[in-house]
Design an enzyme around this catalytic site. Structure first.
Site, PDB file in Angstrom:
ATOM      1  N   LYS A 176       1.223   2.824  11.769  1.00 49.08           N
ATOM      2  CA  LYS A 176       0.970   2.861  13.185  1.00 49.08           C
ATOM      3  C   LYS A 176      -0.234   2.001  13.579  1.00 49.08           C
ATOM      4  O   LYS A 176      -0.526   1.839  14.752  1.00 49.08           O
ATOM      5  CB  LYS A 176       0.688   4.311  13.618  1.00 49.08           C
ATOM      6  CG  LYS A 176       1.842   5.253  13.285  1.00 49.08           C
ATOM      7  CD  LYS A 176       1.547   6.692  13.730  1.00 49.08           C
ATOM      8  CE  LYS A 176       0.863   7.415  12.598  1.00 49.08           C
ATOM      9  NZ  LYS A 176       0.942   8.861  12.594  1.00 49.08           N
ATOM     10  N   ASP A 228      -2.132  -4.347  10.950  1.00 49.65           N
ATOM     11  CA  ASP A 228      -3.508  -4.235  11.424  1.00 49.65           C
ATOM     12  C   ASP A 228      -4.501  -4.951  10.521  1.00 49.65           C
ATOM     13  O   ASP A 228      -5.327  -5.715  10.976  1.00 49.65           O
ATOM     14  CB  ASP A 228      -3.901  -2.748  11.607  1.00 49.65           C
ATOM     15  CG  ASP A 228      -3.621  -1.893  10.373  1.00 49.65           C
ATOM     16  OD1 ASP A 228      -3.135  -2.424   9.347  1.00 49.65           O
ATOM     17  OD2 ASP A 228      -3.882  -0.675  10.437  1.00 49.65           O
ATOM     18  N   ASP A 265      -5.813  -5.898   3.120  1.00 48.16           N
ATOM     19  CA  ASP A 265      -6.893  -5.593   2.176  1.00 48.16           C
ATOM     20  C   ASP A 265      -6.478  -6.085   0.787  1.00 48.16           C
ATOM     21  O   ASP A 265      -6.750  -7.224   0.419  1.00 48.16           O
ATOM     22  CB  ASP A 265      -7.186  -4.091   2.219  1.00 48.16           C
ATOM     23  CG  ASP A 265      -8.335  -3.689   1.313  1.00 48.16           C
ATOM     24  OD1 ASP A 265      -9.013  -4.584   0.775  1.00 48.16           O
ATOM     25  OD2 ASP A 265      -8.563  -2.476   1.143  1.00 48.16           O
ATOM     26  N   LYS A 317      -9.568  -8.396   5.213  1.00 48.35           N
ATOM     27  CA  LYS A 317     -10.752  -7.882   4.531  1.00 48.35           C
ATOM     28  C   LYS A 317     -11.030  -8.703   3.288  1.00 48.35           C
ATOM     29  O   LYS A 317     -10.106  -8.997   2.524  1.00 48.35           O
ATOM     30  CB  LYS A 317     -10.503  -6.423   4.142  1.00 48.35           C
ATOM     31  CG  LYS A 317     -11.754  -5.621   3.953  1.00 48.35           C
ATOM     32  CD  LYS A 317     -11.420  -4.251   3.436  1.00 48.35           C
ATOM     33  CE  LYS A 317     -11.214  -3.240   4.539  1.00 48.35           C
ATOM     34  NZ  LYS A 317     -11.189  -1.860   4.006  1.00 48.35           N
ATOM     35  N   PHE A 340     -14.834   0.126   5.301  1.00 45.08           N
ATOM     36  CA  PHE A 340     -13.771   0.808   6.026  1.00 45.08           C
ATOM     37  C   PHE A 340     -14.020   0.707   7.519  1.00 45.08           C
ATOM     38  O   PHE A 340     -15.094   1.056   8.006  1.00 45.08           O
ATOM     39  CB  PHE A 340     -13.675   2.266   5.580  1.00 45.08           C
ATOM     40  CG  PHE A 340     -12.393   2.911   5.996  1.00 45.08           C
ATOM     41  CD1 PHE A 340     -11.229   2.712   5.266  1.00 45.08           C
ATOM     42  CD2 PHE A 340     -12.335   3.710   7.129  1.00 45.08           C
ATOM     43  CE1 PHE A 340     -10.026   3.295   5.652  1.00 45.08           C
ATOM     44  CE2 PHE A 340     -11.143   4.297   7.528  1.00 45.08           C
ATOM     45  CZ  PHE A 340      -9.987   4.085   6.786  1.00 45.08           C
ATOM     46  N   VAL A 341     -13.027   0.214   8.253  1.00 36.54           N
ATOM     47  CA  VAL A 341     -13.191   0.022   9.695  1.00 36.54           C
ATOM     48  C   VAL A 341     -12.185   0.876  10.471  1.00 36.54           C
ATOM     49  O   VAL A 341     -11.115   1.213   9.955  1.00 36.54           O
ATOM     50  CB  VAL A 341     -13.058  -1.466  10.086  1.00 36.54           C
ATOM     51  CG1 VAL A 341     -14.152  -2.300   9.435  1.00 36.54           C
ATOM     52  CG2 VAL A 341     -11.685  -2.016   9.716  1.00 36.54           C
ATOM     53  N   ASP A 372      -7.221   3.891  12.005  1.00 46.67           N
ATOM     54  CA  ASP A 372      -7.627   5.294  12.039  1.00 46.67           C
ATOM     55  C   ASP A 372      -8.394   5.718  10.795  1.00 46.67           C
ATOM     56  O   ASP A 372      -8.402   5.028   9.775  1.00 46.67           O
ATOM     57  CB  ASP A 372      -6.386   6.185  12.131  1.00 46.67           C
ATOM     58  CG  ASP A 372      -5.630   6.239  10.805  1.00 46.67           C
ATOM     59  OD1 ASP A 372      -5.348   5.164  10.239  1.00 46.67           O
ATOM     60  OD2 ASP A 372      -5.350   7.353  10.327  1.00 46.67           O
ATOM     61  N   ARG A 395      -7.971   5.741  16.622  1.00 46.41           N
ATOM     62  CA  ARG A 395      -7.056   4.638  16.926  1.00 46.41           C
ATOM     63  C   ARG A 395      -7.253   4.137  18.349  1.00 46.41           C
ATOM     64  O   ARG A 395      -6.983   2.994  18.665  1.00 46.41           O
ATOM     65  CB  ARG A 395      -5.597   5.093  16.800  1.00 46.41           C
ATOM     66  CG  ARG A 395      -5.137   5.387  15.389  1.00 46.41           C
ATOM     67  CD  ARG A 395      -3.611   5.469  15.349  1.00 46.41           C
ATOM     68  NE  ARG A 395      -3.123   6.151  14.162  1.00 46.41           N
ATOM     69  CZ  ARG A 395      -2.954   5.578  12.976  1.00 46.41           C
ATOM     70  NH1 ARG A 395      -3.279   4.310  12.812  1.00 46.41           N
ATOM     71  NH2 ARG A 395      -2.496   6.249  11.950  1.00 46.41           N
TER      72      ARG A 395
HETATM   73  P1  5GP Z   1      -3.475  -3.184   1.664  1.00 43.84           P
HETATM   74  O1  5GP Z   1      -2.122  -2.647   1.309  1.00 43.84           O
HETATM   75  O2  5GP Z   1      -3.495  -4.639   2.056  1.00 43.84           O
HETATM   76  O3  5GP Z   1      -4.488  -2.911   0.589  1.00 43.84           O
HETATM   77  O4  5GP Z   1      -3.988  -2.338   2.874  1.00 43.84           O
HETATM   78  C1  5GP Z   1      -3.453  -2.496   4.076  1.00 43.84           C
HETATM   79  C2  5GP Z   1      -3.264  -1.188   4.792  1.00 43.84           C
HETATM   80  O5  5GP Z   1      -4.254  -0.224   4.446  1.00 43.84           O
HETATM   81  C3  5GP Z   1      -3.431  -1.455   6.255  1.00 43.84           C
HETATM   82  O6  5GP Z   1      -2.175  -1.629   6.857  1.00 43.84           O
HETATM   83  C4  5GP Z   1      -4.162  -0.226   6.758  1.00 43.84           C
HETATM   84  O7  5GP Z   1      -3.214   0.721   7.180  1.00 43.84           O
HETATM   85  C5  5GP Z   1      -4.891   0.315   5.574  1.00 43.84           C
HETATM   86  N1  5GP Z   1      -6.324  -0.102   5.546  1.00 43.84           N
HETATM   87  C6  5GP Z   1      -6.902  -1.004   4.720  1.00 43.84           C
HETATM   88  N2  5GP Z   1      -8.219  -1.134   4.987  1.00 43.84           N
HETATM   89  C7  5GP Z   1      -8.468  -0.309   6.021  1.00 43.84           C
HETATM   90  C8  5GP Z   1      -9.662  -0.014   6.776  1.00 43.84           C
HETATM   91  O8  5GP Z   1     -10.764  -0.531   6.566  1.00 43.84           O
HETATM   92  N3  5GP Z   1      -9.518   0.885   7.788  1.00 43.84           N
HETATM   93  C9  5GP Z   1      -8.329   1.497   8.089  1.00 43.84           C
HETATM   94  N4  5GP Z   1      -8.318   2.361   9.097  1.00 43.84           N
HETATM   95  N5  5GP Z   1      -7.190   1.224   7.403  1.00 43.84           N
HETATM   96  C10 5GP Z   1      -7.270   0.342   6.383  1.00 43.84           C
HETATM   97 MG    MG Z   2      -1.158  -0.022   7.658  1.00 49.15          MG
END
Ligand code: 5GP
Ligand code: MG
Length: 182
Positions: free
Chosen positions: A42, A99, A102, A130, A158-159, A165, A171
């Protein structure tokens, strides 16, 4: 401002300007190809709503849900795919909207799923990228699933806000902020 919120990293006006530019650039890039935007729920909802309003040109909108976080700790990626999505992406250019990028696990998983459904091509746009490296983002090697378009680069913390969220909260903030330390 809620007590858990620390430094504001991108304020509402800065986000609005950047997202409008991205929307225009993407519309121009895709011109008459009529892509299917697949929004990863979301976290992307606020970004998505602003992005598509700046998008002048034909496009279609679909949704997929990906969850990987427990609080501030990443875990395995779980996808929830709506019935009939495959029929609606097969043979079409797809732009995934998320969004934040990472580790890339979420986008890689979504991408594989869409290609398996027969998408003609899968590209991606994220609001935030990130960077875990101490090195500047521009010198970091692009991974295989690196996003094709990025709103802002952000340091490894973490943002929350503007769709992002912490356990369902924050959110609705109009800006992106770090959590208060401690
Ligand atoms: P990845 O799979 O690239 O490691 O992480 C991506 C997903 O993790 C994003 O779609 C998000 O939902 C969540 N996420 C990663 N870092 C953050 C963060 O700093 N804050 C929040 N709220 N969600 C994050
Ligand atoms: Mg996500």
């Amino acid at each position: 401002m809620p007590p858990a919120i620390g430094q504001v990293l991108f304020d509402a006006e800065t986000i609005a300007r950047r997202v409008r530019d991205l929307g225009r650039e993407l519309a121009e890039t895709y011109r008459d190809r009529e892509p299917v935007l697949v929004a990863v729920m979301k976290g992307c909802v606020l970004f998505l709503a602003d992005l598509v309003r700046a998008w002048e040109g034909p496009m279609d909108l679909e949704f997929i849900t990906a969850e990987s976080y427990e609080g501030t700790e990443p875990g395995a990626v779980h996808l929830a795919v709506p019935e009939g999505l495959a029929d609606r992406v097969a043979g079409r250019p797809v732009l995934v909207v998320d969004d934040i990028f990472d580790t890339g696990a979420t986008l890689a998983t979504v991408r594989e799923a869409l290609l398996a459904m027969g998408a003609e091509e899968v590209r991606s746009v994220v609001l935030l990228h990130k960077h875990t490296d101490a090195a500047p983002p521009s010198s970091a090697p692009a991974g295989p699933a690196a996003p094709d378009w990025v709103g802002f680069d952000v340091a490894d913390r973490f943002v929350v806000g503007y769709g992002l969220d912490l356990d369902g909260r924050y959110r609705n903030l109009s800006y992106v902020a770090a959590l208060r330390k401690g």
